[in-house]
Design a protein around this motif. Sequence first.
Motif, PDB file in Angstrom:
ATOM      1  N   SER A   1       0.838  -1.209   0.000  1.00 25.46           N
ATOM      2  CA  SER A   1       0.000   0.000   0.000  1.00 25.46           C
ATOM      3  C   SER A   1       0.872   1.258   0.000  1.00 25.46           C
ATOM      4  N   ILE A   2       2.038   1.183   0.655  1.00 21.07           N
ATOM      5  CA  ILE A   2       2.977   2.310   0.626  1.00 21.07           C
ATOM      6  C   ILE A   2       3.509   2.501  -0.786  1.00 21.07           C
ATOM      7  N   GLU A   3       3.877   1.411  -1.427  1.00 20.40           N
ATOM      8  CA  GLU A   3       4.383   1.501  -2.804  1.00 20.40           C
ATOM      9  C   GLU A   3       3.365   2.158  -3.728  1.00 20.40           C
ATOM     10  N   LYS A   4       2.114   1.908  -3.498  1.00 17.19           N
ATOM     11  CA  LYS A   4       1.051   2.464  -4.343  1.00 17.19           C
ATOM     12  C   LYS A   4       0.808   3.939  -4.082  1.00 17.19           C
ATOM     13  N   HIS A   5       0.903   4.370  -2.822  1.00 17.05           N
ATOM     14  CA  HIS A   5       0.430   5.713  -2.456  1.00 17.05           C
ATOM     15  C   HIS A   5       1.520   6.688  -2.032  1.00 17.05           C
ATOM     16  N   ASN A   6       2.775   6.257  -1.936  1.00 17.90           N
ATOM     17  CA  ASN A   6       3.870   7.098  -1.448  1.00 17.90           C
ATOM     18  C   ASN A   6       4.390   7.991  -2.572  1.00 17.90           C
ATOM     19  N   LYS A   7       3.663   9.061  -2.851  1.00 15.91           N
ATOM     20  CA  LYS A   7       3.941   9.869  -4.041  1.00 15.91           C
ATOM     21  C   LYS A   7       5.244  10.664  -3.952  1.00 15.91           C
ATOM     22  N   ASP A   8       5.705  10.975  -2.750  1.00 19.45           N
ATOM     23  CA  ASP A   8       6.971  11.693  -2.595  1.00 19.45           C
ATOM     24  C   ASP A   8       8.142  10.752  -2.325  1.00 19.45           C
ATOM     25  N   GLU A   9       7.886   9.459  -2.397  1.00 24.97           N
ATOM     26  CA  GLU A   9       8.917   8.442  -2.161  1.00 24.97           C
ATOM     27  C   GLU A   9       9.636   8.667  -0.828  1.00 24.97           C
ATOM     28  N   ILE A  10       8.853   8.864   0.214  1.00 17.05           N
ATOM     29  CA  ILE A  10       9.408   8.979   1.560  1.00 17.05           C
ATOM     30  C   ILE A  10      10.103   7.653   1.893  1.00 17.05           C
ATOM     31  N   PRO A  11      11.336   7.690   2.382  1.00 16.19           N
ATOM     32  CA  PRO A  11      12.075   6.439   2.640  1.00 16.19           C
ATOM     33  C   PRO A  11      11.363   5.534   3.645  1.00 16.19           C
ATOM     34  N   VAL A  12      11.454   4.243   3.395  1.00 18.53           N
ATOM     35  CA  VAL A  12      10.851   3.232   4.269  1.00 18.53           C
ATOM     36  C   VAL A  12      11.968   2.449   4.959  1.00 18.53           C
ATOM     37  N   ILE A  13      11.895   2.368   6.276  1.00 15.21           N
ATOM     38  CA  ILE A  13      12.848   1.619   7.077  1.00 15.21           C
ATOM     39  C   ILE A  13      12.084   0.563   7.870  1.00 15.21           C
ATOM     40  N   ILE A  14      12.604  -0.659   7.878  1.00 10.93           N
ATOM     41  CA  ILE A  14      11.938  -1.764   8.572  1.00 10.93           C
ATOM     42  C   ILE A  14      12.882  -2.314   9.635  1.00 10.93           C
ATOM     43  N   SER A  15      12.333  -2.545  10.830  1.00  7.80           N
ATOM     44  CA  SER A  15      13.092  -3.178  11.901  1.00  7.80           C
ATOM     45  C   SER A  15      12.397  -4.474  12.299  1.00  7.80           C
TER      46      SER A  15
END
Length: 269
Positions: free
Chosen positions: A24-38
């Motif tokens: 859902s982030i890939e679909k809607h993240n229009k500014d390509e805010i970085p994604v970090i996973i822990s």
Amino acid sequence: MHSLILFIKTYRPDFERANNLIRSIEKHNKDEIPVIISVNDEDFDFFKDKLKEYNIYKDSDIIIADNKDGWRYQQIVKSHVYRLNICENYLCIDSDSEFIKDFHYSDFLYDESTPYTIMHESKPFLETMENIQLDSENIFFKEALRATRPLFGNKGKEWDYGPSPYLWSCKVWNHFIEVYLKQQNKTFIDFFNEIDKVTSPSECVIYGEYLLKSKLIDIYPVEGFFKVYHYEKQYRLEKKFHNIEKLKKIYLGVIFQSNWEKRKRFGLF
């Protein structure tokens, strides 16, 4: 350093939910805010194999915590993201979340470096709790607030600093843990356990009350970003009004909390 990241704390049993959130982030993240996973250390290889294109950290890269209660453990990890030294602010998102509309930096940041603060009286939610026979005067966030607030000497209205996802400034967490608590010769876990003697602690209440005390950043209040169904009874009450297209006009996403909902993913939409 990033002005904002999307931070997901998860573990292997929640992979399906986390993967759906990421899509859902890939679909809607229009500014390509970085994604970090822990992820839990023992799950690191599994997630690196499944999500090769993402920046994934072991929880121990953030903090080593031996709390055996998963709910409390993940709160401790989430509160120490500033230690990664990769961002000024972060949106802390749980695996059972899903974005339902496009979003941008401006949804979360007042200016280039100042995040909005989730801080409101939560009156519609409290009314709903009464309608499902829960006492709104003793709801979870108020109990956590009443146990936490005296430790800071704050007063005034009983603010709700949620729901998830939480939007936090690293400056606030860093100052609270590395300055305020160290001056008292305490760790975050010491402080956390002090609240736990009274009621279940809440990291968002700790953050909100310390920000209220310290005023380390300017406070621009907002309500929660997502529609959250906290209880199954709540969903049953509101089910006839549940419409994603209508929710998109008000919220960025939706959460069916995984502690009660065992449905087939998205079968309710």
